[in-house]
Design an enzyme around this catalytic site. Structure first.
Site, short mmCIF file in Angstrom:
data_model
loop_
_atom_site.label_atom_id
_atom_site.label_comp_id
_atom_site.label_asym_id
_atom_site.label_seq_id
_atom_site.Cartn_x
_atom_site.Cartn_y
_atom_site.Cartn_z
N GLU A 120 -4.71 91.74 12.65
CA GLU A 120 -4.00 92.92 13.12
C GLU A 120 -4.25 93.13 14.62
OE1 GLU A 120 -1.58 94.83 13.37
OE2 GLU A 120 -1.75 96.01 11.53
N HIS A 170 -0.77 93.24 3.56
CA HIS A 170 -1.83 93.44 2.56
C HIS A 170 -1.61 94.74 1.79
CE1 HIS A 170 -3.64 96.61 5.02
NE2 HIS A 170 -3.42 95.82 6.06
#
Length: 199
Positions: free
Chosen positions: A79, A9
């Site tokens: 994550e 990202h």
């Protein structure tokens, strides 16, 4: 030939101030939005047939800015959970617990209530298996820096201690010509690659 495109990202608000976010749902910074938009044409050249994204906002927003607002949300691409360290300043961790931080980066230490590296790698491995077994030949995974390290560890046996964090809005490509993975691209960006990217 099967290709897995892994995009980290764009810069998040906590990346910008070098705070660990783990699974905290932090938004992209303005710079992160610009980075994601700039990476879009590079990703588009590979014409992905299937797009999966972490369900955390910073990844899903990056997928949308890349041109894939309908990307399928996949929680397995979240994550690594950093437990007690969520929101901690990296500089403070380096000053107060440098050995623990180095161990975490190497996959040998987990902070309190954090996700152990082997479990994290296995979780990411399940997402990778889904992508590899999909009928589509080119699969884009919009995810996180730790996810990319875990994917490289699982596919190539490249431990996290031997690789720098992928920079924000960067592209990494794994190809599977037969039964073996090979690394075709790592940390590619439309700007100078960030070699000291925040975790």
């Amino acid at each position: 030939m099967k290709r897995i495109l892994l995009v980290r990202h764009g810069e998040s608000e906590w990346n910008a101030v070098r705070r660990l976010q783990g699974q905290a749902d932090i938004e992209l910074s303005q710079r992160g939005e610009q980075q994601a938009c700039a990476l879009g044409p590079m990703v588009a050249t590979y014409n992905p047939d299937l797009v999966l994204t972490s369900d955390l906002n910073r990844a899903a927003r990056t997928a949308a800015l890349l041109g894939y607002p309908e990307a399928i949300k996949e929680p397995l691409l979240r994550e690594q959970n950093v437990g007690k360290w969520t929101g901690a300043e990296i500089a403070q961790l380096l000053a107060e617990t440098p050995h623990d931080y180095a161990g975490w980066r190497a996959g040998t230490f987990a902070p309190e209530n954090g996700e152990v590296w082997a479990d994290f790698r296995a979780r990411v491995g399940h997402a990778m298996k889904r992508a590899i077994e999909a009928r589509e030949q080119t699969v884009l995974l919009v995810c996180h820096g730790g996810v990319i390290r875990a994917a490289l560890d699982g596919a190539l046996g490249l431990p996290p201690a031997r690789i720098i964090p992928a920079g924000p809005a960067s592209l990494t490509i794994l190809a599977f010509p037969k039964d073996e993975a090979r690394l075709e691209v790592f940390n590619a960006t439309t700007f100078a690659p960030q070699l000291d990217a925040p975790d």
